[in-house]
Design a protein around this motif. Structure first.
Motif, short mmCIF file in Angstrom:
data_model
loop_
_atom_site.label_atom_id
_atom_site.label_comp_id
_atom_site.label_asym_id
_atom_site.label_seq_id
_atom_site.Cartn_x
_atom_site.Cartn_y
_atom_site.Cartn_z
N LEU A 80 0.86 -1.17 0.00
CA LEU A 80 0.00 0.00 0.00
C LEU A 80 0.90 1.23 0.00
CD1 LEU A 80 -3.23 0.71 1.86
CD2 LEU A 80 -1.39 2.36 2.06
N LEU A 81 0.77 2.05 -1.02
CA LEU A 81 1.53 3.29 -1.13
C LEU A 81 0.59 4.44 -0.81
CD1 LEU A 81 4.12 4.09 -3.80
CD2 LEU A 81 2.48 5.81 -3.15
N CYS A 82 0.99 5.27 0.13
CA CYS A 82 0.12 6.36 0.58
C CYS A 82 0.85 7.69 0.47
CB CYS A 82 -0.31 6.11 2.03
SG CYS A 82 -1.48 7.33 2.64
N ALA A 83 0.31 8.60 -0.33
CA ALA A 83 0.83 9.96 -0.44
C ALA A 83 -0.02 10.87 0.44
CB ALA A 83 0.81 10.41 -1.90
N GLU A 84 0.23 12.19 0.38
CA GLU A 84 -0.49 13.05 1.32
C GLU A 84 -1.84 13.52 0.81
OE1 GLU A 84 1.40 17.46 0.92
OE2 GLU A 84 2.61 15.98 1.97
N ALA A 85 -1.94 14.00 -0.44
CA ALA A 85 -3.21 14.53 -0.95
C ALA A 85 -3.11 14.66 -2.47
CB ALA A 85 -3.51 15.90 -0.33
N PRO A 86 -4.25 14.64 -3.16
CA PRO A 86 -4.21 14.77 -4.62
C PRO A 86 -3.81 16.17 -5.07
CG PRO A 86 -6.48 14.68 -3.83
CD PRO A 86 -5.60 14.48 -2.64
N GLY A 87 -3.12 16.22 -6.19
CA GLY A 87 -2.81 17.48 -6.84
C GLY A 87 -3.80 17.74 -7.95
N GLU A 88 -3.53 18.76 -8.76
CA GLU A 88 -4.45 19.15 -9.83
C GLU A 88 -4.64 18.05 -10.87
OE1 GLU A 88 -5.16 22.84 -12.94
OE2 GLU A 88 -3.38 22.82 -11.68
N THR A 89 -3.54 17.40 -11.28
CA THR A 89 -3.66 16.32 -12.28
C THR A 89 -4.47 15.16 -11.73
OG1 THR A 89 -1.53 16.95 -13.23
CG2 THR A 89 -2.36 14.76 -13.78
N GLU A 90 -4.25 14.81 -10.47
CA GLU A 90 -5.01 13.73 -9.84
C GLU A 90 -6.49 14.08 -9.78
OE1 GLU A 90 -0.82 13.12 -8.83
OE2 GLU A 90 -2.08 14.89 -8.73
N ALA A 91 -6.79 15.33 -9.48
CA ALA A 91 -8.18 15.78 -9.42
C ALA A 91 -8.84 15.68 -10.80
CB ALA A 91 -8.27 17.20 -8.89
N GLN A 92 -8.10 16.04 -11.84
CA GLN A 92 -8.64 15.97 -13.19
C GLN A 92 -8.87 14.54 -13.64
OE1 GLN A 92 -5.64 18.11 -15.39
NE2 GLN A 92 -6.48 20.11 -14.85
N ARG A 93 -7.96 13.63 -13.27
CA ARG A 93 -8.05 12.24 -13.72
C ARG A 93 -8.77 11.33 -12.74
NH1 ARG A 93 -2.46 10.45 -16.12
NH2 ARG A 93 -3.69 8.57 -16.41
N GLY A 94 -8.97 11.79 -11.50
CA GLY A 94 -9.70 11.00 -10.52
C GLY A 94 -8.93 9.84 -9.94
N GLN A 95 -7.60 9.86 -10.03
CA GLN A 95 -6.77 8.79 -9.49
C GLN A 95 -5.56 9.38 -8.79
OE1 GLN A 95 -5.55 5.81 -12.22
NE2 GLN A 95 -7.57 5.52 -13.08
N PRO A 96 -5.08 8.72 -7.73
CA PRO A 96 -3.92 9.23 -7.01
C PRO A 96 -2.61 8.94 -7.74
CG PRO A 96 -4.66 7.19 -6.01
CD PRO A 96 -5.66 7.54 -7.09
N LEU A 97 -1.62 9.79 -7.53
CA LEU A 97 -0.26 9.65 -8.04
C LEU A 97 -0.20 9.42 -9.55
CD1 LEU A 97 1.61 7.77 -5.20
CD2 LEU A 97 2.04 10.07 -6.04
N VAL A 98 -0.89 10.25 -10.30
CA VAL A 98 -0.81 10.19 -11.76
C VAL A 98 -0.22 11.48 -12.33
CG1 VAL A 98 -2.65 8.48 -12.06
CG2 VAL A 98 -3.23 10.93 -12.02
N GLY A 99 0.16 12.42 -11.47
CA GLY A 99 0.78 13.67 -11.91
C GLY A 99 2.28 13.54 -11.99
N ARG A 100 2.98 14.65 -11.79
CA ARG A 100 4.45 14.66 -11.91
C ARG A 100 5.12 13.71 -10.93
NH1 ARG A 100 5.45 20.96 -11.65
NH2 ARG A 100 4.62 20.36 -9.66
N THR A 101 4.69 13.72 -9.68
CA THR A 101 5.29 12.83 -8.69
C THR A 101 5.06 11.37 -9.06
OG1 THR A 101 5.03 14.47 -6.95
CG2 THR A 101 5.33 12.20 -6.24
N GLY A 102 3.85 11.06 -9.50
CA GLY A 102 3.54 9.69 -9.91
C GLY A 102 4.37 9.25 -11.10
N LYS A 103 4.58 10.14 -12.05
CA LYS A 103 5.40 9.80 -13.22
C LYS A 103 6.85 9.56 -12.81
CE LYS A 103 2.53 12.01 -16.64
NZ LYS A 103 2.31 13.11 -17.54
N GLU A 104 7.36 10.40 -11.90
CA GLU A 104 8.73 10.21 -11.41
C GLU A 104 8.84 8.90 -10.63
OE1 GLU A 104 12.81 11.12 -10.68
OE2 GLU A 104 11.37 11.59 -12.25
N LEU A 105 7.84 8.60 -9.81
CA LEU A 105 7.81 7.34 -9.08
C LEU A 105 7.85 6.17 -10.06
CD1 LEU A 105 7.36 5.62 -6.50
CD2 LEU A 105 4.91 5.91 -6.91
#
Length: 163
Positions: free
Chosen positions: A35-60
């Motif tokens: 289970l991977l837990c980040a702190e809160a969604p960013g703008e990209t996550e809000a647009q796509r409705g999924q966690p860690l799909v923005g810049r941090t998710g891409k880097e991960l």
């Protein structure tokens, strides 16, 4: 009032609010050993409705791919599910509001490892007094029977907690 609805076999949750707030659920199958837990969604996550799909998710994903791993096979969530314009630090009230949902996700996931990305996730799991600068490279403890080892993935504030 929030409503939790199972959307697919992959445990994607649709959280909706009556006040128009943008809510981002989790993604991944459960049970799941990680289970991977980040702190809160960013703008990209809000647009796509999924966690860690923005810049941090891409880097991960880029860093994990170098080791033959993918976060897509893990259960991924946030301490807070609400997107707030400007992406400010989560407040204690917001964290408290989402704590029952996060606990429900952890119970449902039954992970062997909890990966906390960022200081708010680490503090949720390890306590409010955790000092991220001091715990890098040193064992920390959620409780005496549960060592938590600092492990750099995409954020200098990432901690893996064997359960």
């Amino acid at each position: 009032m929030l409503e939790l609805q199972l959307r697919s076999r992959e445990e994607r949750w649709d959280l909706s609010s009556q006040d128009g707030e943008i809510i981002v659920g989790s993604r991944g199958r459960s049970p799941n050993p990680i289970l991977l837990c980040a702190e809160a969604p960013g703008e990209t996550e809000a647009q796509r409705g999924q966690p860690l799909v923005g810049r941090t998710g891409k880097e991960l994903d880029r860093l994990l791919a170098m080791h033959g791993l993918s976060s897509r096979s893990w259960f991924v969530t946030n301490v807070c599910k609400s997107y707030i314009e400007g992406n400010p630090d989560p407040t204690p009230d917001l964290i408290a509001r989402w704590t029952p949902t996060l606990i429900q996700e952890i119970v449902r996931c039954q992970p062997r490892f909890l990966i906390a990305m960022g200081r708010f996730a680490a503090r949720w799991f390890l306590g409010p007094d955790i000092d991220m600068d001091q715990c890098h490279g040193m064992p920390s403890y959620a409780d005496p029977s549960c060592p938590a080892y600092d492990y750099l993935i995409a954020s200098p504030a990432t901690i893996i907690i064997p359960v």
